[in-house]
Write a protein that holds these residues in place. Structure first.
Motif, PDB file in Angstrom:
ATOM      1  N   VAL A 251       0.875  -1.170   0.000  1.00 30.15           N
ATOM      2  CA  VAL A 251       0.000   0.000   0.000  1.00 30.15           C
ATOM      3  C   VAL A 251       0.912   1.220   0.000  1.00 30.15           C
ATOM      4  CG1 VAL A 251      -1.782   1.281   1.206  1.00 30.15           C
ATOM      5  CG2 VAL A 251      -1.789  -1.215   1.277  1.00 30.15           C
ATOM      6  N   ILE A 252       0.779   2.035  -1.039  1.00 24.68           N
ATOM      7  CA  ILE A 252       1.581   3.252  -1.049  1.00 24.68           C
ATOM      8  C   ILE A 252       0.659   4.456  -1.036  1.00 24.68           C
ATOM      9  CG2 ILE A 252       3.526   2.180  -2.224  1.00 24.68           C
ATOM     10  CD1 ILE A 252       2.572   3.533  -4.802  1.00 24.68           C
ATOM     11  N   GLY A 253       1.237   5.592  -0.808  1.00 23.77           N
ATOM     12  CA  GLY A 253       0.440   6.804  -0.769  1.00 23.77           C
ATOM     13  C   GLY A 253       1.233   7.888  -0.075  1.00 23.77           C
ATOM     14  N   PRO A 254       0.896   9.135  -0.339  1.00 25.79           N
ATOM     15  CA  PRO A 254       1.653  10.224   0.280  1.00 25.79           C
ATOM     16  C   PRO A 254       1.391  10.284   1.788  1.00 25.79           C
ATOM     17  CG  PRO A 254      -0.230  11.075  -0.908  1.00 25.79           C
ATOM     18  CD  PRO A 254      -0.169   9.619  -1.205  1.00 25.79           C
ATOM     19  N   ASN A 255       2.192  11.090   2.475  1.00 21.72           N
ATOM     20  CA  ASN A 255       1.979  11.270   3.914  1.00 21.72           C
ATOM     21  C   ASN A 255       0.565  11.754   4.175  1.00 21.72           C
ATOM     22  OD1 ASN A 255       4.241  10.489   5.313  1.00 21.72           O
ATOM     23  ND2 ASN A 255       5.337  12.366   4.777  1.00 21.72           N
ATOM     24  N   GLY A 256      -0.052  11.209   5.201  1.00 25.65           N
ATOM     25  CA  GLY A 256      -1.403  11.651   5.539  1.00 25.65           C
ATOM     26  C   GLY A 256      -2.471  10.983   4.723  1.00 25.65           C
ATOM     27  N   ALA A 257      -2.088   9.972   3.927  1.00 27.54           N
ATOM     28  CA  ALA A 257      -3.078   9.295   3.114  1.00 27.54           C
ATOM     29  C   ALA A 257      -3.902   8.328   3.942  1.00 27.54           C
ATOM     30  CB  ALA A 257      -2.391   8.553   1.971  1.00 27.54           C
ATOM     31  N   GLY A 258      -3.415   7.998   5.124  1.00 26.82           N
ATOM     32  CA  GLY A 258      -4.174   7.101   6.003  1.00 26.82           C
ATOM     33  C   GLY A 258      -3.613   5.695   6.055  1.00 26.82           C
ATOM     34  N   LYS A 259      -2.342   5.534   5.658  1.00 23.05           N
ATOM     35  CA  LYS A 259      -1.774   4.189   5.598  1.00 23.05           C
ATOM     36  C   LYS A 259      -1.670   3.552   6.993  1.00 23.05           C
ATOM     37  CE  LYS A 259       1.618   5.929   3.741  1.00 23.05           C
ATOM     38  NZ  LYS A 259       2.809   6.520   3.237  1.00 23.05           N
ATOM     39  N   THR A 260      -1.101   4.312   7.925  1.00 23.63           N
ATOM     40  CA  THR A 260      -0.923   3.735   9.262  1.00 23.63           C
ATOM     41  C   THR A 260      -2.273   3.506   9.940  1.00 23.63           C
ATOM     42  OG1 THR A 260       1.274   4.667   9.487  1.00 23.63           O
ATOM     43  CG2 THR A 260       0.147   4.101  11.507  1.00 23.63           C
ATOM     44  N   THR A 261      -3.225   4.421   9.682  1.00 21.64           N
ATOM     45  CA  THR A 261      -4.574   4.216  10.213  1.00 21.64           C
ATOM     46  C   THR A 261      -5.149   2.915   9.690  1.00 21.64           C
ATOM     47  OG1 THR A 261      -4.904   6.598  10.262  1.00 21.64           O
ATOM     48  CG2 THR A 261      -6.867   5.232  10.388  1.00 21.64           C
ATOM     49  N   LEU A 262      -4.930   2.671   8.414  1.00 27.93           N
ATOM     50  CA  LEU A 262      -5.414   1.435   7.808  1.00 27.93           C
ATOM     51  C   LEU A 262      -4.809   0.222   8.517  1.00 27.93           C
ATOM     52  CD1 LEU A 262      -6.958   0.033   5.512  1.00 27.93           C
ATOM     53  CD2 LEU A 262      -4.896   0.229   4.115  1.00 27.93           C
ATOM     54  N   PHE A 263      -3.522   0.276   8.775  1.00 28.41           N
ATOM     55  CA  PHE A 263      -2.852  -0.824   9.481  1.00 28.41           C
ATOM     56  C   PHE A 263      -3.425  -1.009  10.882  1.00 28.41           C
ATOM     57  CE2 PHE A 263       1.482  -2.483   8.009  1.00 28.41           C
ATOM     58  CZ  PHE A 263       0.939  -2.838   6.799  1.00 28.41           C
ATOM     59  N   ASN A 264      -3.675   0.099  11.544  1.00 30.31           N
ATOM     60  CA  ASN A 264      -4.222   0.010  12.891  1.00 30.31           C
ATOM     61  C   ASN A 264      -5.601  -0.635  12.890  1.00 30.31           C
ATOM     62  OD1 ASN A 264      -1.975   1.087  14.105  1.00 30.31           O
ATOM     63  ND2 ASN A 264      -2.748   3.190  14.085  1.00 30.31           N
ATOM     64  N   VAL A 265      -6.361  -0.354  11.824  1.00 32.13           N
ATOM     65  CA  VAL A 265      -7.681  -0.975  11.716  1.00 32.13           C
ATOM     66  C   VAL A 265      -7.544  -2.473  11.429  1.00 32.13           C
ATOM     67  CG1 VAL A 265      -9.740  -1.124  10.260  1.00 32.13           C
ATOM     68  CG2 VAL A 265      -8.954   1.105  11.064  1.00 32.13           C
ATOM     69  N   ILE A 266      -6.631  -2.808  10.521  1.00 27.21           N
ATOM     70  CA  ILE A 266      -6.475  -4.228  10.164  1.00 27.21           C
ATOM     71  C   ILE A 266      -5.975  -5.034  11.367  1.00 27.21           C
ATOM     72  CG2 ILE A 266      -5.298  -5.874   8.666  1.00 27.21           C
ATOM     73  CD1 ILE A 266      -5.060  -3.696   6.555  1.00 27.21           C
ATOM     74  N   SER A 267      -4.997  -4.451  12.092  1.00 25.25           N
ATOM     75  CA  SER A 267      -4.378  -5.227  13.175  1.00 25.25           C
ATOM     76  C   SER A 267      -5.181  -5.154  14.467  1.00 25.25           C
ATOM     77  CB  SER A 267      -2.952  -4.745  13.421  1.00 25.25           C
ATOM     78  OG  SER A 267      -2.968  -3.397  13.848  1.00 25.25           O
ATOM     79  N   GLY A 268      -6.201  -4.292  14.515  1.00 26.07           N
ATOM     80  CA  GLY A 268      -7.079  -4.296  15.674  1.00 26.07           C
ATOM     81  C   GLY A 268      -6.684  -3.329  16.767  1.00 26.07           C
ATOM     82  N   LYS A 269      -5.827  -2.347  16.449  1.00 24.83           N
ATOM     83  CA  LYS A 269      -5.494  -1.362  17.479  1.00 24.83           C
ATOM     84  C   LYS A 269      -6.725  -0.548  17.826  1.00 24.83           C
ATOM     85  CE  LYS A 269      -2.147   2.143  18.765  1.00 24.83           C
ATOM     86  NZ  LYS A 269      -0.915   2.843  18.406  1.00 24.83           N
ATOM     87  N   PHE A 270      -7.495  -0.207  16.814  1.00 26.88           N
ATOM     88  CA  PHE A 270      -8.824   0.356  17.053  1.00 26.88           C
ATOM     89  C   PHE A 270      -9.772  -0.109  15.952  1.00 26.88           C
ATOM     90  CE2 PHE A 270      -5.992   3.969  15.700  1.00 26.88           C
ATOM     91  CZ  PHE A 270      -6.313   3.951  14.357  1.00 26.88           C
ATOM     92  N   PRO A 271     -11.075  -0.106  16.216  1.00 26.97           N
ATOM     93  CA  PRO A 271     -12.015  -0.613  15.215  1.00 26.97           C
ATOM     94  C   PRO A 271     -12.275   0.418  14.125  1.00 26.97           C
ATOM     95  CG  PRO A 271     -13.200   0.095  17.154  1.00 26.97           C
ATOM     96  CD  PRO A 271     -11.741   0.285  17.463  1.00 26.97           C
ATOM     97  N   ALA A 272     -12.736  -0.064  12.982  1.00 23.16           N
ATOM     98  CA  ALA A 272     -13.144   0.843  11.911  1.00 23.16           C
ATOM     99  C   ALA A 272     -14.491   1.439  12.276  1.00 23.16           C
ATOM    100  CB  ALA A 272     -13.242   0.078  10.606  1.00 23.16           C
ATOM    101  N   THR A 273     -14.797   2.597  11.676  1.00 24.96           N
ATOM    102  CA  THR A 273     -16.110   3.189  11.907  1.00 24.96           C
ATOM    103  C   THR A 273     -17.179   2.339  11.217  1.00 24.96           C
ATOM    104  OG1 THR A 273     -15.008   5.326  11.900  1.00 24.96           O
ATOM    105  CG2 THR A 273     -17.409   5.341  11.795  1.00 24.96           C
TER     106      THR A 273
END
Lengths: 329, 286, 251
Positions: C37-59
């Motif tokens: 997954v690529i994308g510029p800074n602030g694209a939401g990549k780490t947020t996506l990882f946090n959702v996949i790995s369960g750090k927090f749930p998706a909306t």
């Protein structure tokens, strides 16, 4: 990492055990009582340090478990005529375990400072219950305890006699302290240490960190309860003092004066506290002031406690190069 | 009906005391992230200082002014020479230090003034009773409530209308940011700590004639103040007001409704808040 | 494709008190696939990882792992099911030795988490498994060195080692080469391609070289939506991607 058996320790074991066995013949009765008391408090302080030193959980409520153990042992012994001592101890410890579960489930919902605050508040609640529940705890009058004689086949030990109580304490409390030491190396003990180090990573490695913390809270509570039971039997009496904030303060002072960074620190602290209290209370009624000042000085200038001081002194001595490096974790 | 009114007024008086103690506690926690276990000891010292001042001068009003000033000085010294030193060692050590200070003050008070409870008498109008809507009520309890309301309003005025108050509130939200703006944060901390100590001391002075003066008085109000800031939310002044009111009333009515379990009521409230909203009524999620 | 998919991301949306970071993200990762997954800074990549790995749930939306909906599972349950993640900022046990770092995951996988009687350091099998992992990441000579004393590149390798330590079927790598020199990056690419030979892998990267060398397929994340998804060559030629991302980053 594997512990190498050092030849120097091989002869130290039997020698140490022999010394422990011979102590009642060496020491006068009063001194033997002090050793017994300090041993009981060692378990209290060691169990506290499993929370504070290993898991980083600062509790101001350890006395609630000490007190529950003390009162439970007294009530069981008094209400069940001729109950075997070990059964009474087991029942008291089981009850403390239950108390730990209930309190832990509620308190571990918060972390850090709020946790510390709540432990103190719950200790106050337990104290208030003990005051009010006069029919069980005896309220301000306390309870007298006369446990029955323990029979090991040919050998029988009477908790009412100094040397016998000493042997019982060294046997049971000694084993419990040894278990604590072993515990720090078990999977659970290591997990607790790692959770303090990096809780987030542990969760992503499949650890339910809340369950681990709860388990530790319950186990250390139960151990404190065992210490409390012995305290009641040792004194043949249990008063509200056993469940008071003062008793919590006591374990804090012992653990912290002794040092939280090593396993032996709280044991050093328990013996130091017991002996210094004995010494000072002959001189002045205000010995707690001196103890408190010592505590504050330790917090300010020697956060490692006495054992930390000894270590850093030993490291400075010439020819003591290796002393500091043999830490066991 | 009139009985309910009496207990309501009793509750208000105690709520006033609780607010004076817990407001300083919660502000200091909000700013410095330190829970001061010695805070209630300032309350106790306030009462003992007033007791001695009353012996010397015979004037309650003088004691009411001087005792908090002494505590303000003590607060400054403790913050400047003890708390600030231990800050680098982290959270656990800060808590341990304040706990140790509380212990020493407790023992020190027993040493100097003895362990038995001592009565503190007020004279003149404060010792009178007053008729309110058909009930006779002691002036002194109303006086306590009035003092806390006046000080609460004063505090609100300072916090919301003055420059220094705005700085304090900003520091509660984000002390690093305020420091970056060129404000002397350590001095601000010291000031708030000292004012908190003075307020707590003032509460102690006013509590003296009502509850008498004894070494255990710190412990008993400390636990209630803890409940107040847990229920209200740690660091929230509004929460402290509301929770003080609730706890004050629970204490007061609890004693008549469930004489054996009045304490349990308060704990049940706290447990409920913990289960439903662990951060407190007005608190922010961690 | 769907039958052997190990991870399915279905219409994931995430907003933080009103601020929408992920609008609608969809993609599927096949077993054994290296997906980037690529994308510029602030694209939401780490947020996506946090959702996949369960750090927090998706909306809203769902995460399917091995065909099971894990959207409401906690992080530790996902880890036990065979999903592991690494962190952009090295997140290891700094005070502990390299061996103890990987041992934590190894014994978790063996079910030795809260045991009160068994001592992990006395279990020869656990030690051997841990040493095998250290060997895979080239740290076998550093087993007793505290993590904080390792060089940066080695710490990054250990980060990967900890991720591998619970024997996962899918690993999520969050910028594994962040902060590395060119030489270290080369080594890291080789190591990652070696260790992911039979594990599925989702990788977030900034370094285009890393992505185009490693990935079988690439998704481009741009302000919360997937702009394009395909093989590296397709992505390289995609006009939308060029406009949105490559144009400004490859100078």
């Amino acid at each position: 990492m594997m512990p190498k058996t050092k030849p120097a320790y091989l002869w130290a074991w039997p020698l140490g055990l022999a010394l422990l066995a011979a102590l009642p013949w060496i020491l006068p009765p009063y001194q033997l009582r002090l050793v017994t008391e300090a041993t009981i408090f060692s378990l209290y302080a060691v169990s506290y340090n499993l929370l504070l030193g290993y898991a980083g959980l600062l509790s101001f409520g350890h006395a609630m478990f000490f007190g529950v153990g003390a009162f439970a042992a007294a009530v069981v012994i008094n209400s069940m005529e001729g109950v075997p001592l070990f059964l009474a101890l087991a029942m008291a410890t089981a009850l403390t375990t239950l108390a730990g579960l209930v309190v832990g489930l509620l308190l571990l919902r918060v972390k850090g400072t709020p946790f510390a605050l709540l432990t103190l508040a719950f200790n106050a609640l337990f104290y208030a219950i003990a005051v009010k529940w006069h029919t069980v705890t005896g309220g301000d009058d306390g309870l007298t305890v006369f446990p029955s004689v323990v029979n090991f086949g040919l050998l029988s030990l009477d908790p009412g006699k100094g040397p016998d109580m000493y042997y019982l304490t060294v046997l049971v409390i000694g084993l419990a302290v040894a278990f604590c030491c072993y515990f720090t190396r078990t999977a659970m003990g290591q997990s607790v240490l790692l959770i303090r180090e990096n809780e987030e990573r542990m969760r992503f490695l499949g650890y339910n960190t809340n369950v681990a913390r709860l388990m530790l809270f319950i186990i250390t509570g139960a151990l404190a309860g065992l210490a409390g039971s012995f305290y009641a039997i040792f004194n043949s009496f249990v008063s509200l003092d056993a469940i008071s904030i003062e008793m919590t303060t006591k374990v804090l002072l012992m653990t912290f004066i002794g040092g939280t960074a090593s396993f032996a620190g709280p044991i050093v602290g328990a013996f130091f506290y017991t002996y210094v209290q004995d010494f000072l209370s002959d001189l002045t009624d205000n010995w707690p002031l001196i103890m408190g000042t010592l505590f504050i000085l330790m917090v300010l200038f020697a956060p490692g406690g006495l054992s930390g001081l000894v270590k850093s002194l030993a490291a400075r001595l010439p020819g003591a190069k290796d002393k500091g490096s043999d830490r066991d974790d | 009906m009139s009985e309910i009114a009496v207990f309501f007024l009793h509750g208000l008086a105690y709520a006033g005391l609780l607010f004076l103690v817990s407001s300083g506690l919660t502000l200091v926690f909000g700013m410095m992230n330190v829970l001061n276990f010695a805070h209630a000891s300032f309350y106790m010292l306030g009462a003992y200082f007033a007791l001695s001042l009353l012996h010397i001068t015979g004037n309650f009003w003088l004691a009411l002014i001087i005792s908090p000033l002494l505590l303000m000085a003590l607060g400054m010294v403790i913050e400047r020479f003890l708390l600030r030193k231990v800050h680098v060692l982290g959270h656990v050590h800060e808590l341990l230090l304040t706990f140790g200070i509380a212990y020493i003050l407790h023992e020190g008070v027993k040493w100097i003034w003895g362990t038995s409870p001592q009565a503190m008498a007020v004279t003149g109008i404060l010792a009178d009773t007053v008729s309110l809507m058909g009930i006779t009520y002691p002036v002194y309890r109303l006086f306590i409530f009035a003092v806390s309301v006046i000080l609460g309003l004063l505090m609100a005025l300072v916090l919301f209308k003055t420059r220094i108050g705005i700085t304090v509130r900003a520091a509660v939200d984000d002390s690093a940011m305020v420091g970056a703006l060129g404000i002397n944060v350590p001095r601000l901390f010291m000031g708030v700590f000292a004012v908190g100590a003075a307020l707590s001391g003032l509460a102690g002075v006013t509590a003296g004639p009502l509850l008498s003066v004894f070494p255990g008085m710190a412990e008993s109000i400390l636990i209630d103040a803890f409940v107040v800031i847990v229920v209200g939310g740690m660091g929230s002044l509004g929460g402290a007001v509301l929770a003080s009111f609730i706890i004050g009333q629970l204490q007061s009515f609890g004693v008549i409704l469930f004489p054996e379990f009045s304490l349990a009521l308060i704990y049940m409230l706290m447990a409920l808040v913990l289960v439903v909203k662990p951060e407190g009524l007005f608190g922010e999620k961690q | 494709m769907t039958e052997q998919a190990i991870l399915q991301i279905m219409d994931i949306r995430k907003d933080f008190s009103g601020l929408e970071v992920l609008t609608s993200v969809n993609f599927t990762v096949g077993a054994n696939e290296r997906f980037a997954v690529i994308g510029p800074n602030g694209a939401g990549k780490t947020t996506l990882f946090n959702v996949i790995s369960g750090k927090f749930p998706a909306t809203s939306g769902a995460v399917l792992f091995k065909g099971r909906d894990i959207s409401s599972q906690s992080a530790y349950r996902r880890a036990r099911m065979g999903m592991a993640r690494s962190f952009q900022i090295t997140n290891i046990f700094q005070q502990l030795s390299a061996l103890d770092n990987v041992l934590a995951g190894v014994r978790s996988h063996q079910g030795l988490r809260y045991n009160l009687l068994r001592r992990p350091h006395h279990d020869q099998r656990l030690i051997e498994l841990s040493e095998a992992i250290l060997e895979r990441i080239g740290l076998q000579d550093y087993r007793d060195v505290p993590a904080q004393e390792l060089a940066y590149g080695q710490q990054r390798a250990l980060e990967l080692g900890v991720t591998l330590s619970c024997d996962p079927e899918l690993i999520l790598l969050d910028e594994p080469t962040a902060g590395m020199s060119r030489k270290e990056t080369e080594d890291a690419i080789q190591m990652i391609s070696r260790v992911t030979r039979d594990i599925a892998c989702v990788i977030i990267e900034h370094d285009m070289n890393v992505v185009f060398t490693l990935a079988d397929r690439i998704s481009v994340l741009h302000y919360g939506v997937i702009l394009a998804c395909g093989a590296p060559d397709e992505i390289r030629c995609d006009q939308k991607v060029k406009d949105a991302y490559l144009g400004e980053d490859e100078s």
